[in-house]
Each structure stands twice: as structure tokens, then as C-alpha cells.
Design an enzyme around this catalytic site. Structure first.
Site, mmCIF file in Angstrom:
data_model
loop_
_atom_site.group_PDB
_atom_site.id
_atom_site.type_symbol
_atom_site.label_atom_id
_atom_site.label_comp_id
_atom_site.label_asym_id
_atom_site.label_seq_id
_atom_site.Cartn_x
_atom_site.Cartn_y
_atom_site.Cartn_z
ATOM 1 N N TYR A 145 0.861 -1.185 0.000
ATOM 2 C CA TYR A 145 0.000 0.000 0.000
ATOM 3 C C TYR A 145 0.891 1.227 0.000
ATOM 4 O O TYR A 145 1.858 1.301 0.755
ATOM 5 C CB TYR A 145 -0.890 -0.009 1.248
ATOM 6 C CG TYR A 145 -1.789 1.205 1.380
ATOM 7 C CD1 TYR A 145 -2.846 1.419 0.494
ATOM 8 C CD2 TYR A 145 -1.601 2.131 2.402
ATOM 9 C CE1 TYR A 145 -3.682 2.528 0.626
ATOM 10 C CE2 TYR A 145 -2.427 3.238 2.540
ATOM 11 C CZ TYR A 145 -3.474 3.430 1.651
ATOM 12 O OH TYR A 145 -4.301 4.520 1.787
ATOM 13 N N ASP A 240 9.236 2.958 -0.466
ATOM 14 C CA ASP A 240 8.212 3.582 0.369
ATOM 15 C C ASP A 240 8.526 3.253 1.824
ATOM 16 O O ASP A 240 8.261 2.151 2.300
ATOM 17 C CB ASP A 240 6.835 3.048 -0.038
ATOM 18 C CG ASP A 240 5.732 3.631 0.831
ATOM 19 O OD1 ASP A 240 6.033 4.290 1.842
ATOM 20 O OD2 ASP A 240 4.553 3.412 0.487
ATOM 21 N N LYS A 269 4.502 9.264 8.780
ATOM 22 C CA LYS A 269 4.309 8.678 10.123
ATOM 23 C C LYS A 269 5.346 9.126 11.153
ATOM 24 O O LYS A 269 5.233 10.209 11.705
ATOM 25 C CB LYS A 269 4.219 7.162 10.015
ATOM 26 C CG LYS A 269 3.098 6.755 9.024
ATOM 27 C CD LYS A 269 2.566 5.383 9.225
ATOM 28 C CE LYS A 269 1.655 4.973 8.069
ATOM 29 N NZ LYS A 269 0.309 4.611 8.408
HETATM 30 C C1 LIG Z 1 3.695 2.071 3.357
HETATM 31 C C2 LIG Z 1 2.710 3.189 3.288
HETATM 32 N N1 LIG Z 1 2.830 4.101 2.325
HETATM 33 C C3 LIG Z 1 1.987 5.144 2.234
HETATM 34 C C4 LIG Z 1 0.953 5.296 3.121
HETATM 35 C C5 LIG Z 1 0.016 6.445 3.000
HETATM 36 O O1 LIG Z 1 0.255 7.360 4.028
HETATM 37 P P1 LIG Z 1 -0.899 8.348 4.530
HETATM 38 O O2 LIG Z 1 -1.927 7.507 5.198
HETATM 39 O O3 LIG Z 1 -0.184 9.302 5.439
HETATM 40 O O4 LIG Z 1 -1.433 9.034 3.302
HETATM 41 C C6 LIG Z 1 0.788 4.361 4.154
HETATM 42 C C7 LIG Z 1 -0.307 4.499 5.112
HETATM 43 O O5 LIG Z 1 -0.599 3.638 5.903
HETATM 44 C C8 LIG Z 1 1.686 3.282 4.229
HETATM 45 O O6 LIG Z 1 1.570 2.346 5.172
#
Ligand SMILES: Cc1ncc(COP(=O)(O)O)c(C=O)c1O
Length: 432
Positions: A145, A240, A269
Site C-alpha cells: 500500500y 516507500d 508517520k
Molecule cells: C507504506 C505506506 N505508504 C503510504 C501510506 C500512506 O500514508 P498516509 O496515510 O499518510 O497518506 C501508508 C499508510 O498507511 C503506508 O503504510
């Protein structure tokens, strides 16, 4: 059943004005059933709900709460900053400091652009990759994700996986069709995608340690070889690190894996200490394609807002003290070992995958290495275990496909109580 009268009343009130009563789908408990608890406050390793239940928390705000909740040093910093204003629509020294801290800790992050969420970081990383390569397609992994932007909601994990939605409605086929999907931990499936679209893939985007299909560590050499393969095909590698960055080590997780060499990175985060943030970072020549220097447009009213940035700086200062990651590692290892033992003692199929302070207890499947094996887990049984844990005061994410987040506030007593509760919950749900 846990007392949830006030949460239930609030849920009904919320449902009248908020779609599904929640502002992010996984909070709705659709995967486990029941009414979500409405949280009124949190402190260290605990959250407190409207009915006064005190729960040992492994949701950790889905990642940011690595110091536990409301760490006094971070609270003081935010309060101090609030007195000086919340945002000016002009640059600040704080933004420079946070960018420097990230850049110093992550060799590939030569330049950093702060945004307000991981989703934005993902959107911008893709736009940069497409602009830099002149290629249209993206390759992602089933079960990973990267936020909810159109191109990345193709076979996404997290809430999407839980809800069984491979593609969201409203994403035009023309956009989804540009995203190729490979199998995590399978270089052969990556090769197949490159062969299917020669010279067309701009970037491979990957969570170095996926945590959105539950935690699935990379196999030996997977990331290094993925990196080499990506470079060989003239595509960019985007790591990511929204969950893993500054959580698995002080810096980016990819560095723990031999010869992984990303062009671009995403953060979020932890780097905002629990306040809204995201960051895209990478090689200077790529990052300098961003406006105002280059032709790739990206902007944000609240980007680099002083409250988030101050909270992030304070959080990173604590994290870089000696011993922090070692303590997280030993607490999480103790928990993982205890959960494995509980599975064994109760003669249950399942496994515990762990990387640093991220872990998932998979129910009903002994070896989870990708999204397909994660999907074979027994989600119904997981739901029953979730509720039995809750009755025992343990609050884990309400889905089989999420990580449990251990913080520095989870001491030995908390970990041991969790193991005991898991043992009882597994026994109580033993319906063979
Ligand atoms: C690995 C990863 N990338 C991107 C995101 C997206 O981040 P946000 O929820 O701050 O938009 C998340 C959210 O859980 C994530 O776990």
C-alpha cells in the site's frame, strides 16, 4: 463483551455525518465486526475510550507512535511551537532542520520535500519518476500500500485488501491500466512485467518490508536484486519508507538490505511524531525537477507545517539516543517469541512475522511470504481472537492484514501480559 455503550452511541451519531462513521476505512472494524471504540485520550502504551476502558495499544496510530502516546518531550515541543503560530505560508528554519536530519540519516535522501501525508509523497514520487524517465508505467507489488492515489490503488493492501477491493471505483481504467502488479518476493514476476512492457516502466515502487498485508519481510537478497534489476531496465526504484523509515532503524529500512539502491524515497508517520506529515526524498538531480526549480509541479498549503515538523524533530532527537532501537528490538522479539509459543501450545496453525518493532500474528497459515499466502489466512478466526484480546484489555489493529506496532513505552510487563492474553484468546477461540 467489552463495555462500549458510549462508543456505540457515538458511532450512531457519527454515522449521520461521516460516511461509515469513520475518517479512514480500517477504523470501521468491518474486518472483525462490532462497533469501533471511540478513543478519548492516550498516554504511553495505553489508549482510553469513551466508556473508560484502558487498553494496551498495538495500533500505535498505525505507525507514528513509536515513542508511545503523548511523550512529554514531544508534548512540550508542540505546545511551545503552538504559542508561536501554526503556519505562515513561508519557509521556516524548522523545515530545514528536519530535512537535514532526514538527509544525514539516509544516504539516498540528498534532498527532501515535505508534504502532509504519505499519499502525497507517493503521488509526487510517481510524477517525478515519470518526468525523469519519460515513461508512463509503474510497477507495484500485490499487497503493498502506498496511499490512496489513483495509480497506486491497484491491488493495494491495508484497508483495500481487508475489504477485498482490488481497484477502487472511480479510478479510470486508463490510469489503473498503467500500473503493473508483481508478486512480492518474486523476482521472476518482476522480470515478467519488464518483459511485458519493455522500455515503458518508469519506476518500481516497493515497501522494503511490507506491513500492509501484515508484516512480510523480504527474502534474502530480494531487495538488492530488485534494485539491480530495476536499474538494469532503466527504471527508478522508489522505496516507500512511510511505515519503515525511522521505525526499523534510525534512517531508512532499505539500508539493512545489501545493495538496495533507491532513487527516490517516501517517508511519513514517525517523521511527524504523530502529526500529519509526509516527505518525498531522493537524489538531488531528480528532486531538483520539482517546482520551482524544475517542471514537475507539487505544492501544499500545510506542507512542512511547524507543528508537525517540530513534533518530528523532537521525536527523531529521542530516537537517535543510544539503545532505543535495541530496546524496541528486544521488546518486539520477546512478544513475537511469546506469540509463537502461544500458537504452538494451543496446537494452532499460524506464524508470527516480525521485522524490528513491526509484527503480525497470521492465523491459519504457517508461512506468509506474499499477498497470496497472506490471503489464505483465516480472517474469521482472527476476528474472534481480536475480540477475545480486547476483552483482556489488548487492542490490536482490527484486521489480519496490519502490523502490530511496538513502542518504547511497551515494557516487559506489557509484553508479558499480551502474551498471556494471546494464549487465553487462542484457547478461547479454539473451535477445531
Ligand atoms: C507504506 C505506506 N505508504 C503510504 C501510506 C500512506 O500514508 P498516509 O496515510 O499518510 O497518506 C501508508 C499508510 O498507511 C503506508 O503504510
Amino acid at each position: 463483551m467489552i463495555l462500549n455503550e458510549k462508543s456505540s452511541t457515538m458511532f450512531n451519531r457519527a454515522a449521520k455525518v461521516i460516511p461509515g462513521a469513520v475518517n479512514s476505512p480500517v477504523r470501521a472494524w468491518r474486518a472483525v465486526g462490532g462497533t469501533p471504540l471511540f478513543i478519548s485520550r492516550a498516554e504511553a502504551a495505553y489508549v482510553f475510550d469513551l466508556d473508560g476502558n484502558r487498553l494496551l495499544d498495538y495500533v500505535g496510530a498505525y505507525g507514528p507512535a513509536i515513542l508511545g502516546h503523548a511523550h512529554p518531550q514531544v508534548v512540550t515541543a508542540i505546545a511551545e511551537q503552538a504559542r508561536d503560530g501554526f503556519g505562515y505560508g513561508a519557509p521556516t528554519e524548522l523545515e530545514v532542520t528536519l530535512a537535514e536530519m532526514i538527509s544525514q540519516a539516509v544516504p539516498a535522501a540528498q534532498k527532501v520535500r515535505l508534504v502532509s501525508s504519505g499519499t502525497e509523497a507517493g503521488m509526487t514520487a510517481l510524477r517525478l519518476a515519470r518526468a525523469a524517465t519519460g515513461r508512463p508505467r509503474i510497477l507495484k507489488f500485490d499487497g503493498c500500500y502506498h496511499g490512496h492515489s489513483d495509480a497506486l490503488l491497484v491491488r493495494a493492501g491495508s484497508g483495500g485488501m481487508t475489504l477485498g477491493i482490488a481497484d477502487s471505483a472511480g479510478v479510470p481504467d486508463a490510469i489503473a491500466g498503467l500500473t503493473a502488479v508483481a508478486r512480492y518476493n518474486s523476482l521472476a514476476s518482476v522480470e515478467q512485467c519488464f518483459a511485458a512492457f519493455p522500455g515503458e516502466i518508469a519506476a518500481v515502487i516497493v515497501e522494503p518490508v511490507p506491513a500492509n498485508m501484515g508484516v512480510v519481510p523480504p527474502g534474502e537478497n530480494f531487495l538488492g536484486e530488485l534494485s539491480a534489476l530495476t536499474h538494469r531496465h532503466g527504471a527508478l526504484l522508489i522505496c516507500d519508507e512511510v511505515i519503515t523509515g525511522f521505525r526499523l532503524r534510525y534512517g531508512a529500512a532499505y539500508e539493512s538490505y545489501r545493495s538496495a539502491d533507491p532513487h527516490l524515497l517516501m517517508f511519513g508517520k514517525v517523521i511527524g511524531g504523530g502529526l500529519p506529515i509526509g516527505a518525498v526524498a531522493g537524489r538531488a538531480e531528480l528532486m531538483d525537477l520539482l517546482a520551482p526549480l524544475g517542471p514537475v509541479y507539487q505544492a501544499g498549503t500545510l506542507s512542512g507545517n511547524p507543528l508537525s515538523v517540530r513534533a518530528g524533530i523532537e521525536t527523531l532527537k529521542i530516537l537517535r539516543q543510544p539503545g532505543i532501537y535495541e530496546n524496541l528490538e528486544s521488546a518486539a522479539a520477546r512478544l513475537a517469541d511469546g506469540l509463537r509459543m502461544a500458537l504452538r501450545q494451543n496446537h494452532q496453525l499460524g506464524c508470527v512475522n516480525r521485522s524490528g518493532s513491526l509484527l503480525t500474528m497470521f492465523i491459519g497459515e504457517n508461512n506468509v511470504t506474499d499477498a497470496e499466502s497472506a490471503r489464505r489466512c483465516d480472517s474469521k478466526r482472527f476476528a474472534r481472537i481480536f475480540h477475545r484480546l480486547l476483552e483482556r484489555g489488548i487492542y490490536v489493529p482490527p484486521s489480519q492484514f496490519e502490523a502490530m506496532f511496538v513502542s518504547i513505552a511497551h515494557g516487559k510487563a506489557e509484553i508479558d501480559r499480551t502474551i498471556e492474553a494471546a494464549d487465553e484468546a487462542l484457547r478461547a477461540t479454539d473451535d477445531r
